[in-house]
Design a protein around this motif. Structure first.
Motif, short mmCIF file in Angstrom:
data_model
loop_
_atom_site.label_atom_id
_atom_site.label_comp_id
_atom_site.label_asym_id
_atom_site.label_seq_id
_atom_site.Cartn_x
_atom_site.Cartn_y
_atom_site.Cartn_z
N ALA A 1 -7.05 -0.15 -2.88
CA ALA A 1 -7.60 1.19 -3.10
C ALA A 1 -8.36 1.64 -1.87
O ALA A 1 -8.21 2.78 -1.41
CB ALA A 1 -8.51 1.18 -4.32
N MET A 2 -9.15 0.71 -1.32
CA MET A 2 -9.92 1.02 -0.12
C MET A 2 -9.01 1.38 1.04
O MET A 2 -9.22 2.37 1.74
CB MET A 2 -10.72 -0.24 0.23
CG MET A 2 -12.02 0.03 0.86
SD MET A 2 -13.06 0.67 -0.38
CE MET A 2 -13.37 -0.80 -1.28
N ARG A 3 -7.95 0.59 1.23
CA ARG A 3 -7.05 0.83 2.36
C ARG A 3 -6.30 2.15 2.18
O ARG A 3 -6.04 2.85 3.16
CB ARG A 3 -6.08 -0.33 2.51
CG ARG A 3 -6.73 -1.56 3.08
CD ARG A 3 -5.78 -2.72 3.13
NE ARG A 3 -4.67 -2.50 4.03
CZ ARG A 3 -4.75 -2.58 5.35
NH1 ARG A 3 -5.88 -2.92 5.92
NH2 ARG A 3 -3.69 -2.36 6.10
N ASP A 4 -5.95 2.48 0.95
CA ASP A 4 -5.28 3.76 0.69
C ASP A 4 -6.20 4.92 1.00
O ASP A 4 -5.80 5.92 1.59
CB ASP A 4 -4.83 3.84 -0.77
CG ASP A 4 -3.50 3.14 -0.98
OD1 ASP A 4 -2.81 2.92 0.02
OD2 ASP A 4 -3.18 2.81 -2.14
N GLU B 1 0.84 -1.18 0.00
CA GLU B 1 0.00 0.00 0.00
C GLU B 1 0.88 1.24 0.00
O GLU B 1 2.03 1.21 0.42
CB GLU B 1 -0.91 0.05 1.23
CG GLU B 1 -1.64 -1.22 1.54
CD GLU B 1 -0.90 -2.01 2.60
OE1 GLU B 1 0.29 -2.29 2.36
OE2 GLU B 1 -1.49 -2.32 3.62
N THR B 2 0.31 2.36 -0.44
CA THR B 2 1.08 3.60 -0.56
C THR B 2 1.57 4.08 0.80
O THR B 2 2.70 4.52 0.93
CB THR B 2 0.21 4.67 -1.20
OG1 THR B 2 -0.48 4.10 -2.28
CG2 THR B 2 1.04 5.82 -1.67
N TYR B 3 0.71 3.99 1.81
CA TYR B 3 1.12 4.53 3.11
C TYR B 3 2.27 3.74 3.70
O TYR B 3 3.09 4.28 4.44
CB TYR B 3 -0.07 4.63 4.07
CG TYR B 3 -0.53 3.33 4.66
CD1 TYR B 3 0.10 2.81 5.79
CD2 TYR B 3 -1.59 2.61 4.12
CE1 TYR B 3 -0.30 1.62 6.34
CE2 TYR B 3 -1.99 1.43 4.67
CZ TYR B 3 -1.35 0.94 5.78
OH TYR B 3 -1.76 -0.25 6.32
N THR C 1 0.73 5.47 -6.98
CA THR C 1 0.91 4.10 -7.44
C THR C 1 2.13 3.89 -8.32
O THR C 1 2.66 2.81 -8.37
CB THR C 1 -0.33 3.62 -8.22
OG1 THR C 1 -0.79 4.70 -8.99
CG2 THR C 1 -1.39 3.15 -7.31
N ASN C 2 2.57 4.93 -9.05
CA ASN C 2 3.72 4.69 -9.95
C ASN C 2 4.82 5.74 -9.81
O ASN C 2 5.61 5.91 -10.71
CB ASN C 2 3.24 4.62 -11.40
CG ASN C 2 2.37 5.78 -11.76
OD1 ASN C 2 2.33 6.76 -11.03
ND2 ASN C 2 1.68 5.69 -12.86
N ASN C 3 4.87 6.43 -8.70
CA ASN C 3 5.83 7.52 -8.56
C ASN C 3 6.13 7.75 -7.08
O ASN C 3 5.23 7.75 -6.26
CB ASN C 3 5.22 8.77 -9.20
CG ASN C 3 6.18 9.92 -9.26
OD1 ASN C 3 7.33 9.77 -8.88
ND2 ASN C 3 5.72 11.04 -9.72
N ILE C 4 7.43 7.95 -6.75
CA ILE C 4 7.79 8.32 -5.38
C ILE C 4 8.64 9.58 -5.44
O ILE C 4 9.56 9.68 -6.26
CB ILE C 4 8.63 7.23 -4.68
CG1 ILE C 4 8.01 5.86 -4.88
CG2 ILE C 4 8.78 7.53 -3.21
CD1 ILE C 4 8.90 4.76 -4.37
N THR C 5 8.34 10.56 -4.60
CA THR C 5 9.16 11.77 -4.49
C THR C 5 9.57 11.94 -3.04
O THR C 5 8.72 11.84 -2.16
CB THR C 5 8.37 13.00 -4.94
OG1 THR C 5 7.67 12.70 -6.13
CG2 THR C 5 9.29 14.17 -5.16
N VAL C 6 10.87 12.16 -2.79
CA VAL C 6 11.35 12.35 -1.43
C VAL C 6 12.22 13.59 -1.37
O VAL C 6 13.07 13.80 -2.24
CB VAL C 6 12.18 11.15 -0.94
CG1 VAL C 6 12.64 11.38 0.48
CG2 VAL C 6 11.40 9.88 -1.04
N GLY D 1 -5.45 6.17 -3.94
CA GLY D 1 -6.64 5.33 -3.84
C GLY D 1 -7.50 5.42 -5.08
O GLY D 1 -7.93 4.40 -5.62
N SER D 2 -7.74 6.66 -5.55
CA SER D 2 -8.62 6.77 -6.72
C SER D 2 -7.92 6.26 -7.97
O SER D 2 -8.58 5.72 -8.86
CB SER D 2 -9.11 8.20 -6.91
OG SER D 2 -8.10 9.12 -6.68
N MET D 3 -6.59 6.39 -8.05
CA MET D 3 -5.87 5.81 -9.20
C MET D 3 -6.09 4.31 -9.28
O MET D 3 -6.38 3.76 -10.33
CB MET D 3 -4.38 6.09 -9.09
CG MET D 3 -3.93 7.33 -9.82
SD MET D 3 -2.21 7.63 -9.52
CE MET D 3 -1.49 6.77 -10.90
#
Lengths: 259, 155
Positions: A219-222, A30-32, A56-61, A231-233
């Motif tokens: 999606a629900m958990r996100d 999951e994303t979180y 879902t397809n990108n991380i920025t730090v 989640g909506s993605m």
């Protein structure tokens, strides 16, 4: 108590944390979980502030050091699949990192070892995975043993077709559409030739291999965790797959006169 | 037997899915048990109302997953996604599409709305349990929560 790394070491640490996030996301976490893992790892090494944004397809730090210098990394994740062994191992690794604060070298070595771990071979995926899912779900939805046998073959064929089309870089919408088309045709044909007697059960059971159950759950958990974009993605992705399956099955049913 | 066989099929379906998801073999029996347990609850409670049965089954699976994830010290998704799979209303979606194709507008609406209600029941079940667990987690470790809040403010 705070470990004092050099600037170079901190950049290496950031890259390694990004690697962990990348592999987590690619393995279907999951994303979180991705955001929290990266943040916790960076804080464990005494970074003053870490901002993580993952979809879902990108991380920025962006990480801010005690002397106000900033480092930003962006990572695109192109291919995603579900690999829960990887999620579990990476989760354990990030816990270990936060507890023991090992050197960056050691973390990298552990990640490399993780990637070398064996997954199931392709024949197991075809017969135990897809064939098994189709067979048991056909029985589950009220099919007989003949139906289950037809579904087993259809499920195995689905995996083969899925892999070939994936290899040819076909879009996931078209892959799902043509797989469901093939499955429906096989089921209706089998019933017409008297090999099976319940085409509905075969189609539902075999399509369970393609139905986006995990995408919906994640999606629900996100959404609950507050990641509305991610989640909506995932929700839209699930909806598109469901649409592709419906179109493929519908077209095949009309063409075969199964309605 | 009417209850036992579907639960057995659900168990093996989940086992096949854990091969697909490359799940650690150590947790396989426990995750599959979650799926079978959920379907058992649905069969027992869902006699009067389908939707209520789905809701109850989802709540049971979600609680089971949260407990097992704590016991085995693995992410909750491992247990939850596999356990929910037998409940995914694939049959409802298929029949909705079939009625749509055959032009039976009334049955199409009826089945479609019923399927949506089932999906909604699953969603509400997951939301309920996950939110309660989050609240409980914060209550257990107020110190950690406090520390993170400070970190966000000092920026």
């Amino acid at each position: 108590m705070e470990p004092n790394l050099s600037t170079f070491e901190y950049q290496r640490l950031l890259n390694t944390a990004m690697d962990i996030g990348h592999f987590l996301l690619a393995a279907g976490a999951e994303t979180y979980r991705v955001e929290e893992s990266i943040q916790r790892i960076l804080y464990a090494y005494g970074v003053k502030h870490a901002d993580v944004f993952a979809i879902t397809n990108n991380i920025t730090v962006t990480m801010t050091m005690a002397d106000d210098t900033c480092y930003t990394r962006l990572r695109r994740v192109y291919s995603r699949s579900t690999n829960y062994q990887m999620v579990e191992d990476l989760n354990n690794l990030s816990r270990y990192i936060c507890r023991e604060r090992p050197s960056v070298e050691e973390i990298r070595k552990q990640i490399q070892e993780m990637q070398k771990k064996k997954t199931y071979p392709e024949w197991a995926m075809i017969f135990l995975g897809f064939g098994g899912i189709s067979m048991w779900f056909t029985l589950f939805f009220g099919g007989s043993w003949q139906d289950a046998a037809v579904a087993f073959v259809a499920g195995a064929m689905t995996r083969v077709m899925f892999r070939i089309m994936e290899y040819l870089h076909t879009s996931s919408f078209f892959i799902n559409l043509s797989c469901s088309l093939m499955v429906t045709m096989m089921a209706v044909q089998a019933v017409q030739y008297g090999l099976a007697n319940n085409s509905d059960a075969i189609i539902i059971g075999t399509l369970m291999t393609l139905v986006p159950g995990v995408a919906i759950t994640n999606a629900m958990r996100d959404m609950i965790a507050g990641d509305l974009v991610a989640g909506s993605m995932k929700g839209v992705e699930a909806l598109l797959i469901a649409l592709a399956l419906a179109i493929g099955t519908g077209v095949a049913l009309i063409a075969m006169g199964g309605v | 037997m009417e209850v036992f066989l579907p639960c057995l099929y659900a168990f093996f379906s989940c086992a096949a899915f854990s091969v697909f998801f490359n799940l650690n073999r150590k947790w396989m029996p426990l995750t599959c048990l979650g799926g079978a347990l959920g379907w058992f609850i649905y069969l027992v409670i869902g006699l009067q109302s389908d939707v209520y049965g789905y809701f109850a089954a989802t709540v049971v699976i979600a609680v089971y997953s949260e407990v097992m994830a704590r016991v085995c010290r693995v992410p909750v998704t491992l247990f939850l996604t596999v356990g929910i799979l037998p409940l995914v209303p694939g049959g409802g979606m298929y029949y909705t599409m079939k009625y749509c194709v055959s032009g039976d507008a009334q049955m199409f609406m009826e089945t479609g709305i019923h399927t949506l209600a089932l999906a909604g029941a699953i969603a509400i079940g997951i939301v309920l349990v996950t939110s309660l667990v989050r609240m409980w987690k914060v209550m257990q470790t107020p110190k950690m929560f406090y520390k993170e809040k400070i970190r966000q403010e000092d920026y």
